[in-house]
Design a protein around this motif. Sequence first.
Motif, PDB file in Angstrom:
ATOM      1  N   LYS A 193       7.381   1.677  -5.419  1.00 43.14           N
ATOM      2  CA  LYS A 193       6.968   0.831  -6.542  1.00 43.14           C
ATOM      3  C   LYS A 193       5.544   0.310  -6.332  1.00 43.14           C
ATOM      4  O   LYS A 193       4.751   0.234  -7.274  1.00 43.14           O
ATOM      5  N   VAL A 194       5.230  -0.045  -5.110  1.00 44.41           N
ATOM      6  CA  VAL A 194       3.863  -0.483  -4.809  1.00 44.41           C
ATOM      7  C   VAL A 194       2.877   0.660  -5.032  1.00 44.41           C
ATOM      8  O   VAL A 194       1.756   0.447  -5.523  1.00 44.41           O
ATOM      9  N   LEU A 195       3.276   1.884  -4.679  1.00 41.27           N
ATOM     10  CA  LEU A 195       2.403   3.040  -4.908  1.00 41.27           C
ATOM     11  C   LEU A 195       2.118   3.224  -6.391  1.00 41.27           C
ATOM     12  O   LEU A 195       0.965   3.453  -6.797  1.00 41.27           O
ATOM     13  N   VAL A 196       3.147   3.105  -7.217  1.00 41.40           N
ATOM     14  CA  VAL A 196       2.945   3.200  -8.666  1.00 41.40           C
ATOM     15  C   VAL A 196       2.031   2.079  -9.142  1.00 41.40           C
ATOM     16  O   VAL A 196       1.150   2.284 -10.001  1.00 41.40           O
ATOM     17  N   ALA A 197       2.214   0.873  -8.588  1.00 40.12           N
ATOM     18  CA  ALA A 197       1.356  -0.252  -8.974  1.00 40.12           C
ATOM     19  C   ALA A 197      -0.101   0.019  -8.616  1.00 40.12           C
ATOM     20  O   ALA A 197      -1.018  -0.302  -9.382  1.00 40.12           O
ATOM     21  N   PHE A 250      -1.726   7.828  -1.927  1.00 37.78           N
ATOM     22  CA  PHE A 250      -0.641   8.808  -1.966  1.00 37.78           C
ATOM     23  C   PHE A 250      -0.368   9.373  -0.577  1.00 37.78           C
ATOM     24  O   PHE A 250       0.800   9.479  -0.149  1.00 37.78           O
ATOM     25  N   ALA A 251      -1.407   9.726   0.154  1.00 37.23           N
ATOM     26  CA  ALA A 251      -1.229  10.266   1.508  1.00 37.23           C
ATOM     27  C   ALA A 251      -0.657   9.204   2.438  1.00 37.23           C
ATOM     28  O   ALA A 251       0.176   9.523   3.310  1.00 37.23           O
ATOM     29  N   SER A 252      -1.091   7.952   2.278  1.00 34.31           N
ATOM     30  CA  SER A 252      -0.564   6.878   3.124  1.00 34.31           C
ATOM     31  C   SER A 252       0.919   6.663   2.869  1.00 34.31           C
ATOM     32  O   SER A 252       1.701   6.459   3.816  1.00 34.31           O
TER      33      SER A 252
END
Length: 410
Positions: A278-282, A231-233
Amino acid sequence: MAYSGHLSLATDQLISFAGWFFLGHVSSPTRPFNSSILISGFTGGQLAPVHLLLPHHPRRQPQAHPGSPQYLAHRRAIHISVVVLYLLYTIYEADWQLQRTGDFYRLLSIPLDADERTIQSRFRRLAAQFHPDKLPPTVTPAASATATAHFMRLQLARDALVSGPRRFAYDRFGPDVLMPRWSHCLTVHDFVSHGFLHLYLPFYLSTAAFMFLANLAGYMTWGRYWRWLAFASMAAFEGRVISAPELPFVVARVLNPIFRVLGHPPYLPFQAVVVARKVLVAVFVALQQVAPLLRPPMKTQMSEAERLRLLVERQEMLVMGAHMKVGKLLEEELRPFMGDGEALVELQAKLEERHVRNAIEEDGEVRAAVERARAGTRGYANGSLAHGELQVPLEVDSPGIQPVDQGHLG
């Protein structure tokens, strides 16, 4: 344009994340994911066709009983496969949606680094083709309305890209910068500040609050550190995208060169943000549902009563195994006497006599008396015992030798 803006994108991301979180809450390492239950239902409840896709299984349909290690291992593999494939599909679907919607550069058919002169020249050529006044009089009303709408989009694209501050904002926030709520922005600082306050902060603050409350409630415990790190990234990446004058290195030097080779349109900064979210959600979903299944099962703490019960059961199994082994050995020993009644009776008597003798010899008092007798005999024979100290008379088994009278030994 079908793209509805960055705010709707944030809402879509939050809804997607909340939906996946709910599925992750329903699912657990001991309660498989609902999609695997659906696949199990489609395969008749025995996961038979799926076995053909797994290694070390010939082309057959083994019947793995529910609850067996084989059944649980295959169901876990189905769970992981379904989640990973769907996550990859959501990333592909986000990219496909971006390509279907397009952007102003593709609409005008100009490169990303086109200058103002190139943009104006390209717009004049397209306007000569799609301007309503240039249409032939025989065109149908529907075609005229379509051409008029397309010409208006061309005008929006030209107006957004010929202005330096507005072009900077469009590349980073998308076509939402053309909305009336952005009309007060005149400089790059105005656009970046407005986007930071109204798009960036609401998304990340609401997502962080959701994650924090979920952690307080005892959910999302798997991979908590890595989830906050991702999340921070992502927050740092998007902050870099909306504030820097150039594309991030991973987009400008890695993704876009690969896209040029594959014939894929290059990413603008706001498009890279869409896919990155979308990658974060993945990543969140993978940490919630896949990671617990990849870890070895945790050893649970047993109470003292359970530990003693397991120990007693293990001892009973060892005793039963030893009893069976002794029985087989005894059966082998008695095999030559089978069919001979007198021999069996005599053998039984000998065994009983031997058992009694062993019991006597193993008795503690008998063994102590024997040791004292042996010690006294050795001392008398060596002359170390005085007259009268030997309490146990010697048995003389040799014929012709008479016992010595102790009264005449003086």
